[in-house]
Design a protein around this motif. Sequence first.
Motif, PDB file in Angstrom:
ATOM      1  N   LEU A   1       0.821  -1.205   0.000  1.00 17.66           N
ATOM      2  CA  LEU A   1       0.000   0.000   0.000  1.00 17.66           C
ATOM      3  C   LEU A   1       0.859   1.262   0.000  1.00 17.66           C
ATOM      4  CD1 LEU A   1      -2.845  -1.079   2.436  1.00 17.66           C
ATOM      5  CD2 LEU A   1      -3.050  -0.642  -0.021  1.00 17.66           C
ATOM      6  N   LEU A   2       1.964   1.222   0.728  1.00 14.85           N
ATOM      7  CA  LEU A   2       2.876   2.368   0.712  1.00 14.85           C
ATOM      8  C   LEU A   2       3.488   2.560  -0.676  1.00 14.85           C
ATOM      9  CD1 LEU A   2       4.633   1.892   4.165  1.00 14.85           C
ATOM     10  CD2 LEU A   2       3.001   3.684   3.544  1.00 14.85           C
ATOM     11  N   LEU A   3       3.860   1.450  -1.331  1.00 17.51           N
ATOM     12  CA  LEU A   3       4.388   1.540  -2.688  1.00 17.51           C
ATOM     13  C   LEU A   3       3.327   2.010  -3.684  1.00 17.51           C
ATOM     14  CD1 LEU A   3       6.628  -1.657  -2.804  1.00 17.51           C
ATOM     15  CD2 LEU A   3       7.385   0.737  -2.811  1.00 17.51           C
ATOM     16  N   ALA A   4       2.065   1.750  -3.380  1.00 17.00           N
ATOM     17  CA  ALA A   4       0.960   2.217  -4.231  1.00 17.00           C
ATOM     18  C   ALA A   4       0.586   3.663  -3.912  1.00 17.00           C
ATOM     19  CB  ALA A   4      -0.248   1.304  -4.065  1.00 17.00           C
ATOM     20  N   ARG A   5       1.399   4.307  -3.080  1.00 14.62           N
ATOM     21  CA  ARG A   5       1.234   5.719  -2.718  1.00 14.62           C
ATOM     22  C   ARG A   5      -0.010   6.010  -1.891  1.00 14.62           C
ATOM     23  NH1 ARG A   5       4.976   9.022  -5.742  1.00 14.62           N
ATOM     24  NH2 ARG A   5       5.979   7.735  -7.311  1.00 14.62           N
ATOM     25  N   ILE A   6      -0.353   5.060  -1.014  1.00  9.81           N
ATOM     26  CA  ILE A   6      -1.343   5.314   0.025  1.00  9.81           C
ATOM     27  C   ILE A   6      -0.527   5.651   1.268  1.00  9.81           C
ATOM     28  CG2 ILE A   6      -3.215   4.377   1.422  1.00  9.81           C
ATOM     29  CD1 ILE A   6      -3.998   4.631  -1.507  1.00  9.81           C
ATOM     30  N   THR A   7      -0.684   6.843   1.787  1.00  8.96           N
ATOM     31  CA  THR A   7       0.160   7.247   2.911  1.00  8.96           C
ATOM     32  C   THR A   7      -0.228   6.499   4.185  1.00  8.96           C
ATOM     33  OG1 THR A   7      -1.261   9.110   3.476  1.00  8.96           O
ATOM     34  CG2 THR A   7       0.550   9.545   1.947  1.00  8.96           C
ATOM     35  N   GLU A   8       0.749   6.400   5.072  1.00  7.53           N
ATOM     36  CA  GLU A   8       0.562   5.661   6.324  1.00  7.53           C
ATOM     37  C   GLU A   8      -0.592   6.208   7.151  1.00  7.53           C
ATOM     38  OE1 GLU A   8       3.271   4.275  10.154  1.00  7.53           O
ATOM     39  OE2 GLU A   8       4.194   5.363   8.504  1.00  7.53           O
ATOM     40  N   HIS A   9      -0.847   7.485   6.997  1.00  8.30           N
ATOM     41  CA  HIS A   9      -1.935   8.140   7.736  1.00  8.30           C
ATOM     42  C   HIS A   9      -3.292   7.492   7.446  1.00  8.30           C
ATOM     43  CE1 HIS A   9      -4.234  11.424   9.508  1.00  8.30           C
ATOM     44  NE2 HIS A   9      -4.919  11.493   8.388  1.00  8.30           N
ATOM     45  N   TYR A  10      -3.454   6.900   6.276  1.00  7.60           N
ATOM     46  CA  TYR A  10      -4.729   6.306   5.869  1.00  7.60           C
ATOM     47  C   TYR A  10      -4.769   4.794   6.003  1.00  7.60           C
ATOM     48  CZ  TYR A  10      -5.576  10.913   3.961  1.00  7.60           C
ATOM     49  OH  TYR A  10      -5.742  12.265   3.827  1.00  7.60           O
ATOM     50  N   ILE A  11      -3.721   4.191   6.532  1.00  7.01           N
ATOM     51  CA  ILE A  11      -3.639   2.729   6.690  1.00  7.01           C
ATOM     52  C   ILE A  11      -3.646   2.414   8.185  1.00  7.01           C
ATOM     53  CG2 ILE A  11      -2.283   0.661   6.212  1.00  7.01           C
ATOM     54  CD1 ILE A  11      -0.885   2.325   3.956  1.00  7.01           C
ATOM     55  N   HIS A  12      -4.561   1.538   8.601  1.00  6.66           N
ATOM     56  CA  HIS A  12      -4.674   1.188  10.021  1.00  6.66           C
ATOM     57  C   HIS A  12      -4.861  -0.322  10.150  1.00  6.66           C
ATOM     58  CE1 HIS A  12      -5.417   5.458  10.479  1.00  6.66           C
ATOM     59  NE2 HIS A  12      -6.370   5.344   9.576  1.00  6.66           N
ATOM     60  N   PHE A  13      -4.217  -0.887  11.158  1.00 13.63           N
ATOM     61  CA  PHE A  13      -4.362  -2.310  11.442  1.00 13.63           C
ATOM     62  C   PHE A  13      -4.906  -2.497  12.848  1.00 13.63           C
ATOM     63  CE2 PHE A  13      -1.324  -2.405   8.005  1.00 13.63           C
ATOM     64  CZ  PHE A  13      -1.703  -3.524   7.275  1.00 13.63           C
ATOM     65  N   VAL A  14      -5.770  -3.506  12.981  1.00  6.70           N
ATOM     66  CA  VAL A  14      -6.325  -3.875  14.282  1.00  6.70           C
ATOM     67  C   VAL A  14      -6.052  -5.360  14.471  1.00  6.70           C
ATOM     68  CG1 VAL A  14      -8.417  -4.004  15.689  1.00  6.70           C
ATOM     69  CG2 VAL A  14      -8.167  -2.166  14.022  1.00  6.70           C
ATOM     70  N   ALA A  15      -5.641  -5.718  15.673  1.00 11.08           N
ATOM     71  CA  ALA A  15      -5.408  -7.121  16.030  1.00 11.08           C
ATOM     72  C   ALA A  15      -5.867  -7.314  17.468  1.00 11.08           C
ATOM     73  CB  ALA A  15      -3.933  -7.479  15.879  1.00 11.08           C
ATOM     74  N   ARG A  16      -5.917  -8.562  17.892  1.00 16.34           N
ATOM     75  CA  ARG A  16      -6.321  -8.828  19.278  1.00 16.34           C
ATOM     76  C   ARG A  16      -5.296  -8.217  20.229  1.00 16.34           C
ATOM     77  NH1 ARG A  16      -4.364 -14.548  18.367  1.00 16.34           N
ATOM     78  NH2 ARG A  16      -2.379 -14.499  19.449  1.00 16.34           N
TER      79      ARG A  16
END
Length: 168
Positions: free
Chosen positions: A22-37
């Motif tokens: 996603l970063l290489l596809a030029r989606i900035t980190e600000h718009y990427i979120h991960f959730v885990a237990r």
Amino acid sequence: MRKRIYWLLPDLGSARRTMDELLLARITEHYIHFVARDGAPMDGLHAANVLQTSDLVVAAQSGLLIGSGLGAAGGVAAAFAISAASPAGIVIGMAAGGAMLGAWSASMIGSSTPSRRLRRFEAALADGQYLLIVDVPRGRIGEIEELLARTHPEAHFEGMEPNVPAFP
């Protein structure tokens, strides 16, 4: 304008590779979120914060509306009780105070309430999967979905949210 899409990824390695793509596809980190237990390793991932994982914003909006309504009602009652020369000022002032107090108190409750939008993922998260939440510009939704489907056959597309909240 952006749309929020959800993907379930089976493990940390898959989640890391997805983040890199996603970063290489030029989606900035600000718009990427991960959730885990709780307690799951999140090394190399941009973890979702309280704005994405709780009902803080929804609760604050509700508290603002309810507080301003109750404050205005109290202002009307106070203006009649003291026969004020400028009742509008009292009503407006109490409505503003009620709005602030309502938003603050409701946001305190909302920050500790799990997000209603993420409830459907609780079982998958408990099983050790990782939830990717990515906010994508409307014009790039197809491109990003195709990229993730092509490069991550182990991942599952879990839908799109029509409205991305302004703050989280």
